[in-house]
Design a protein around this motif. Structure first.
Motif, PDB file in Angstrom:
ATOM      1  N   GLU A 515      66.559  87.223  85.200  1.00 43.79           N
ATOM      2  CA  GLU A 515      65.112  87.248  84.921  1.00 43.79           C
ATOM      3  C   GLU A 515      64.727  85.856  84.396  1.00 43.79           C
ATOM      4  N   ALA A 516      63.818  85.204  85.114  1.00 44.84           N
ATOM      5  CA  ALA A 516      63.416  83.840  84.723  1.00 44.84           C
ATOM      6  C   ALA A 516      62.146  83.887  83.896  1.00 44.84           C
ATOM      7  N   VAL A 517      62.104  83.049  82.858  1.00 41.49           N
ATOM      8  CA  VAL A 517      60.901  82.900  82.029  1.00 41.49           C
ATOM      9  C   VAL A 517      60.392  81.481  82.266  1.00 41.49           C
ATOM     10  N   LEU A 518      59.280  81.349  82.977  1.00 40.24           N
ATOM     11  CA  LEU A 518      58.796  80.051  83.450  1.00 40.24           C
ATOM     12  C   LEU A 518      58.709  79.006  82.335  1.00 40.24           C
ATOM     13  N   GLY A 519      59.413  77.901  82.551  1.00 39.02           N
ATOM     14  CA  GLY A 519      59.355  76.772  81.621  1.00 39.02           C
ATOM     15  C   GLY A 519      60.142  76.975  80.344  1.00 39.02           C
ATOM     16  N   LYS A 520      60.829  78.132  80.208  1.00 40.69           N
ATOM     17  CA  LYS A 520      61.534  78.406  78.946  1.00 40.69           C
ATOM     18  C   LYS A 520      63.025  78.670  79.145  1.00 40.69           C
ATOM     19  N   GLY A 521      63.397  79.411  80.209  1.00 40.95           N
ATOM     20  CA  GLY A 521      64.808  79.701  80.421  1.00 40.95           C
ATOM     21  C   GLY A 521      65.016  80.937  81.256  1.00 40.95           C
ATOM     22  N   GLY A 528      79.162  93.667  79.840  1.00 42.05           N
ATOM     23  CA  GLY A 528      78.270  94.569  79.107  1.00 42.05           C
ATOM     24  C   GLY A 528      77.319  93.828  78.195  1.00 42.05           C
ATOM     25  N   ASP A 529      77.289  92.472  78.302  1.00 39.15           N
ATOM     26  CA  ASP A 529      76.478  91.667  77.379  1.00 39.15           C
ATOM     27  C   ASP A 529      75.190  91.158  78.035  1.00 39.15           C
ATOM     28  N   LYS A 530      74.197  90.968  77.170  1.00 34.79           N
ATOM     29  CA  LYS A 530      72.943  90.341  77.612  1.00 34.79           C
ATOM     30  C   LYS A 530      73.018  88.870  77.212  1.00 34.79           C
ATOM     31  N   ILE A 531      72.866  87.970  78.217  1.00 36.77           N
ATOM     32  CA  ILE A 531      72.979  86.519  77.959  1.00 36.77           C
ATOM     33  C   ILE A 531      71.606  85.866  78.123  1.00 36.77           C
ATOM     34  N   TYR A 532      71.269  85.018  77.164  1.00 36.74           N
ATOM     35  CA  TYR A 532      70.014  84.253  77.212  1.00 36.74           C
ATOM     36  C   TYR A 532      70.363  82.758  77.230  1.00 36.74           C
ATOM     37  N   VAL A 533      69.734  81.993  78.148  1.00 38.92           N
ATOM     38  CA  VAL A 533      69.932  80.535  78.205  1.00 38.92           C
ATOM     39  C   VAL A 533      68.555  79.889  78.334  1.00 38.92           C
ATOM     40  N   GLY A 534      68.194  79.040  77.354  1.00 37.23           N
ATOM     41  CA  GLY A 534      66.874  78.399  77.455  1.00 37.23           C
ATOM     42  C   GLY A 534      66.576  77.481  76.295  1.00 37.23           C
ATOM     43  N   ASN A 535      65.339  76.977  76.259  1.00 37.40           N
ATOM     44  CA  ASN A 535      64.944  76.086  75.171  1.00 37.40           C
ATOM     45  C   ASN A 535      64.481  76.895  73.960  1.00 37.40           C
ATOM     46  N   LEU A 536      64.117  76.233  72.897  1.00 35.95           N
ATOM     47  CA  LEU A 536      63.736  76.930  71.654  1.00 35.95           C
ATOM     48  C   LEU A 536      62.527  77.842  71.857  1.00 35.95           C
ATOM     49  N   ASP A 537      61.637  77.477  72.807  1.00 35.32           N
ATOM     50  CA  ASP A 537      60.440  78.300  73.053  1.00 35.32           C
ATOM     51  C   ASP A 537      60.807  79.690  73.567  1.00 35.32           C
ATOM     52  N   LEU A 538      61.953  79.786  74.276  1.00 38.08           N
ATOM     53  CA  LEU A 538      62.385  81.079  74.817  1.00 38.08           C
ATOM     54  C   LEU A 538      62.590  82.090  73.685  1.00 38.08           C
ATOM     55  N   TYR A 539      63.128  81.637  72.569  1.00 37.29           N
ATOM     56  CA  TYR A 539      63.497  82.537  71.466  1.00 37.29           C
ATOM     57  C   TYR A 539      62.354  82.757  70.471  1.00 37.29           C
ATOM     58  N   GLU A 540      61.284  82.008  70.665  1.00 39.72           N
ATOM     59  CA  GLU A 540      60.145  82.086  69.745  1.00 39.72           C
ATOM     60  C   GLU A 540      59.510  83.477  69.781  1.00 39.72           C
ATOM     61  N   ARG A 569      72.559  82.405  73.930  1.00 43.09           N
ATOM     62  CA  ARG A 569      72.719  83.547  73.010  1.00 43.09           C
ATOM     63  C   ARG A 569      73.366  84.712  73.759  1.00 43.09           C
ATOM     64  N   ARG A 570      74.359  85.338  73.089  1.00 41.70           N
ATOM     65  CA  ARG A 570      74.991  86.538  73.646  1.00 41.70           C
ATOM     66  C   ARG A 570      74.591  87.712  72.764  1.00 41.70           C
ATOM     67  N   ASN A 571      73.821  88.617  73.354  1.00 37.09           N
ATOM     68  CA  ASN A 571      73.236  89.730  72.589  1.00 37.09           C
ATOM     69  C   ASN A 571      72.408  89.172  71.434  1.00 37.09           C
ATOM     70  N   GLN A 572      72.850  89.356  70.192  1.00 40.05           N
ATOM     71  CA  GLN A 572      72.080  88.841  69.049  1.00 40.05           C
ATOM     72  C   GLN A 572      72.684  87.567  68.452  1.00 40.05           C
ATOM     73  N   GLU A 573      73.815  87.102  69.058  1.00 39.26           N
ATOM     74  CA  GLU A 573      74.549  85.981  68.449  1.00 39.26           C
ATOM     75  C   GLU A 573      74.347  84.679  69.245  1.00 39.26           C
ATOM     76  N   TYR A 574      74.015  83.586  68.533  1.00 36.65           N
ATOM     77  CA  TYR A 574      73.880  82.263  69.167  1.00 36.65           C
ATOM     78  C   TYR A 574      75.280  81.646  69.271  1.00 36.65           C
ATOM     79  N   ILE A 575      75.745  81.446  70.520  1.00 41.18           N
ATOM     80  CA  ILE A 575      77.146  81.058  70.723  1.00 41.18           C
ATOM     81  C   ILE A 575      77.332  79.581  71.103  1.00 41.18           C
ATOM     82  N   GLY A 576      76.260  78.870  71.417  1.00 42.04           N
ATOM     83  CA  GLY A 576      76.456  77.455  71.739  1.00 42.04           C
ATOM     84  C   GLY A 576      75.256  76.787  72.396  1.00 42.04           C
ATOM     85  N   MET A 577      75.443  75.507  72.703  1.00 46.91           N
ATOM     86  CA  MET A 577      74.395  74.706  73.350  1.00 46.91           C
ATOM     87  C   MET A 577      75.017  73.890  74.474  1.00 46.91           C
TER      88      MET A 577
END
Length: 760
Positions: A515-521, A528-540, A569-577
């Motif tokens: 699922e893409a979030v335009l301009g954010k990630g 079984g994990d939910k992975i998020y990859v993006g800039n700081l605005d994605l998590y805002e 971020r993996r689930n609720q944990e920030y794992i790296g950059m």
């Protein structure tokens, strides 16, 4: 669309090449006559033989225009529709117009050249030399008492014939059309000398005049041939591979998708992509690159590629370039008439018809100068009524003033320099579209650059992988590559490409549910994990699990160094950059340093990236300004603002996304134009190779051309200013006036030819 089609039907544009201009003034007279024709909207005529025309098809057609040009004594070599002369096609012409042009050209190659004859195109020069020889022998024999006077007289008469043949021919043609040129004056002066018994002086006059004309034609032809040599780069035939067999065919028979075989050390016959074989190719004839470029096959040989501008340089080849030591198989992506080489030839020829600001100024000056001279001469013809002298003396003085005031050198000074400058630039891989950009380029005080693909490689690279917590670097990278593998975004592709290189043979797991979030990630599922990859605005706005201040400051720190940073971020944990950066071109810093040494005061980067990234890149390569976070329309505003602050501003880009900003700058410069049709068409100046280091050469050449144009103007105007009073007061006779007049014309032409030898 219907409106566009009707406009195209109503108006037409043609580029016609002719032979037969005797001098720059003749070219200008033809231009004025063309502009008076009903239906011709605008014409531009170059003494080199190129004529650019815009006309209404309802009022005048091409046949009428060609008929008019023939009446002017011009020989039609080729028109825009008759491109096989440039492409060296071998097929039979089918259209009547093409047949006519082919016949015209054949005649011109034999004896129909306006300065041709029994000795072909060198006839005028040979006649001039014979004239000089007869004059010298006759003059020498006149001092031998035992030889009768009629022998010397016979030799002088022979000298008159050979020296005056072309002068008389041109004079009669000009007078028949109601004109009054210097050829006629020379003839009158020579006849007057004969009537007075001064045969030797008359013969000397005709010898110097005819020799000057012949040498002027020789010099201008040298510049023309430098441009014509471009057309000769393409081979006539190609080795077509079909059904496992190869056969030789004319390049006009090649179609898009055909496979051709190029043997070692032979010229490539068409634009295409390599599908088999590896070799190094000398691209200097097209791009000006001095070092051969390694070529390898494309990944997908079944793809057509003809509509693709984004072909890697290592896969693309151009017609006219020279293969190295290995055999290549190439898929044709452009027909011969649409090849980069054929477009380059056409654009260079069009450039010859574009007048520079200096040329427009000298044309305007001559419009007022020539009538003023004629009024002065009219007054001098009547001088015998005021001062005590015979009419013959007044007439002789008036003729001398006319010879002295004839602006031949002024007329040829700028066109010869523009022609030589455009020819030299083309040989160095730079297309300069006429006199205006050639002059403007040398006067730049500021240059604006697009960032991506111009100052930088245009390919983001993975620069840093920063694990947070207990996760290992390779594990973090595997997660990032797995998720980004689902995306088509350029940054995602860079993460996958560079990540796989770092991980080497490590197996990458499969992610899903992108699922893409335009301009954010992006968001995706991995195991079984939910992975998020993006800039700081994605998590805002995502949820309450915001990144800590420590993590946020680390992201900001990486961004301040010019990196595009993605927080994972993996689930609720920030794992790296992971951080990516579009790295500056290797040659960027050195090139900008050279431009600074050349006196370019401001070098500004215009980019859509954030200001921190812009500042980081600017600091690395030595720019004076960096303006970030700009939309395409804001780049146009930035150029307009720069033009208010600086007198002349150039915009350097790829010619596609930057077209509006380039159009608003003093000079639009496109890089990598050999691989982009849009860049070739939109820019004032096109750097054929995708190399920034060509820019200092182009600016240096422009400055040299501008200096030569100024020198030529000073010489031509200075000599006229000295000769007019000298002939009025009798300090110089017609003979001296002719020597200086022809000498100055030759001087400005040969001075302009120095541009052909300009070194990078």
């Amino acid at each position: 669309m219907r409106t566009g089609a009707s406009i195209l039907d109503k108006y037409d544009h043609k580029l016609i090449e002719v032979e037969g201009f005797r001098h720059a003034r003749h070219a200008r007279k033809v231009e004025e006559s063309l502009n008076r024709l009903d239906g011709v909207l605008q014409s531009s005529v170059a003494v080199s033989g190129m004529i650019g025309l815009e006309y209404e098809t309802a009022k005048i057609d091409e046949k009428k225009i060609l008929k008019f040009l023939r009446k002017e004594g011009l020989n039609i070599i080729t028109t825009e529709v008759d491109v096989e002369r440039y492409l060296k096609k071998t097929s039979e012409d089918t259209e009547p117009l093409k047949e006519t042009n082919k016949k015209e050209q054949d005649k011109g190659e034999d004896h129909n050249h306006p300065h041709g004859g029994v000795f072909g195109k060198k006839t005028e020069l040979i006649f001039s030399i014979i004239c000089g020889a007869l004059l010298g022998i006759g003059f020498g024999l006149s001092y031998v008492e035992s030889i009768p006077e009629w022998v010397s007289l016979s030799l002088y008469i022979g000298a008159y014939f050979f020296g005056g043949y072309f002068t008389a021919k041109e004079a009669v043609e000009t007078v028949a059309k109601g004109g009054f040129e210097i050829d006629f004056l020379m003839l009158v002066a020579a006849i007057g000398a004969a009537i007075l018994g001064e045969w030797a002086e008359g013969a000397l006059l005709l010898f110097l005049f005819s020799l000057g004309h012949a040498l002027e034609h020789y010099a201008m032809n040298k510049a023309r041939k430098s441009i014509a040599a471009l057309a000769d780069l393409a081979p006539k035939t190609a080795l077509l591979k079909k059904d496992g067999k190869t056969k030789e065919v004319g390049i006009e028979k090649l179609s898009i998708g055909d496979i051709i075989v190029v043997k070692p050390n032979s010229k490539i016959s068409a634009d295409g992509v390599v599908i088999n074989g590896k070799s190094s190719v000398n691209q200097a004839p097209i791009t000006g690159e001095s070092v051969p470029v390694d070529k390898v096959p494309v990944d997908d040989i079944s793809k057509e590629y003809s509509a693709d501008d984004e072909i890697n340089d290592e896969n693309r080849v151009f017609a006219g370039t020279i293969n190295g030591n290995n055999t290549l198989e190439i898929k044709v992506i452009k027909e011969a008439k649409d090849s980069t080489l054929s477009r380059l030839v056409k654009l260079v020829n069009e450039a010859q018809t574009q007048k520079s600001p200096t040329q427009l100024l000298t044309d305007k000056f001559e419009k007022y100068f020539v009538p003023s001279v004629l009024i002065l001469v009219g007054g001098l013809l009547l001088a015998f009524l005021v001062i005590d002298e015979p009419f013959s003396a007044s007439f002789y003085r008036a003729m001398a003033v006319l010879v002295a005031a004839s602006p031949c050198a002024l007329a040829i000074s700028t066109p010869s320099a523009v022609l030589s400058g455009v020819a030299r630039a083309a040989r160095g891989g730079v297309l300069i579209k006429g006199g205006r950009p050639l002059e403007d380029l040398g006067e730049l005080t500021a240059i604006a650059f697009d960032k991506t693909g111009t100052l930088t490689e245009g390919k983001p690279k993975l620069t840093k992988v920063v694990p947070l917590g207990n996760i290992e670097e390779n594990e973090l990278l595997k997660i990032a590559v797995a998720v980004e593998n689902l995306s088509d975004h350029p940054l995602a592709k860079a993460v996958v490409r560079d990540g796989k290189k770092r991980l080497e043979a490590t197996e990458i797991p499969d992610a899903s549910d992108l699922e893409a979030v335009l301009g954010k990630g992006i968001k995706a599922s991995l195991g079984g994990d939910k992975i998020y990859v993006g800039n700081l605005d994605l998590y805002e706005d995502l949820d309450d699990a915001k990144p800590s201040e420590e993590i946020t400051s680390k992201v900001r720190e990486l961004e301040s160094g010019g990196n595009t940073t993605m927080l994972i971020r993996r689930n609720q944990e920030y794992i790296g950059m992971i951080a990516l950066m579009d790295t500056p071109r290797e040659a960027a810093k050195e090139t900008l340093g050279k431009l600074k040494e050349m006196g370019i005061k401001r070098m500004i980067m215009l980019t859509g990236d954030n200001q921190k990234v812009a500042d980081a890149v600017a600091k690395k390569i030595g720019l004076t300004d960096a303006w970030g976070s700009l939309l395409p329309e804001e780049k146009v505003d930035a150029i307009k603002k720069l033009k208010e602050e600086e007198s002349k501003v150039a915009m350097v880009g790829d010619g596609v996304n930057d077209a509006p900003a380039m159009a608003n700058s003093t000079v639009g410069i496109a890089m990598g134009a050999a691989g982009s049709d849009v860049a070739l068409e939109t820019a004032d100046i096109a750097l054929m190779a995708d190399k920034l280091e060509t820019l200092p050469f182009a600016i240096g050449l422009s400055r040299k051309a501008k200096a030569i144009i100024k020198q030529n103007l000073w010489v031509s105007l200075g000599i006229v200013a000295l000769l007019i009073p000298a002939t009025i007061f009798g300090w110089a006779n017609i003979g001296i006036a002719v020597v200086i007049h022809e000498g100055s014309t030759l001087l400005v032409v040969f001075n302009a030819l120095r541009l052909l030898a300009y070194k990078k």
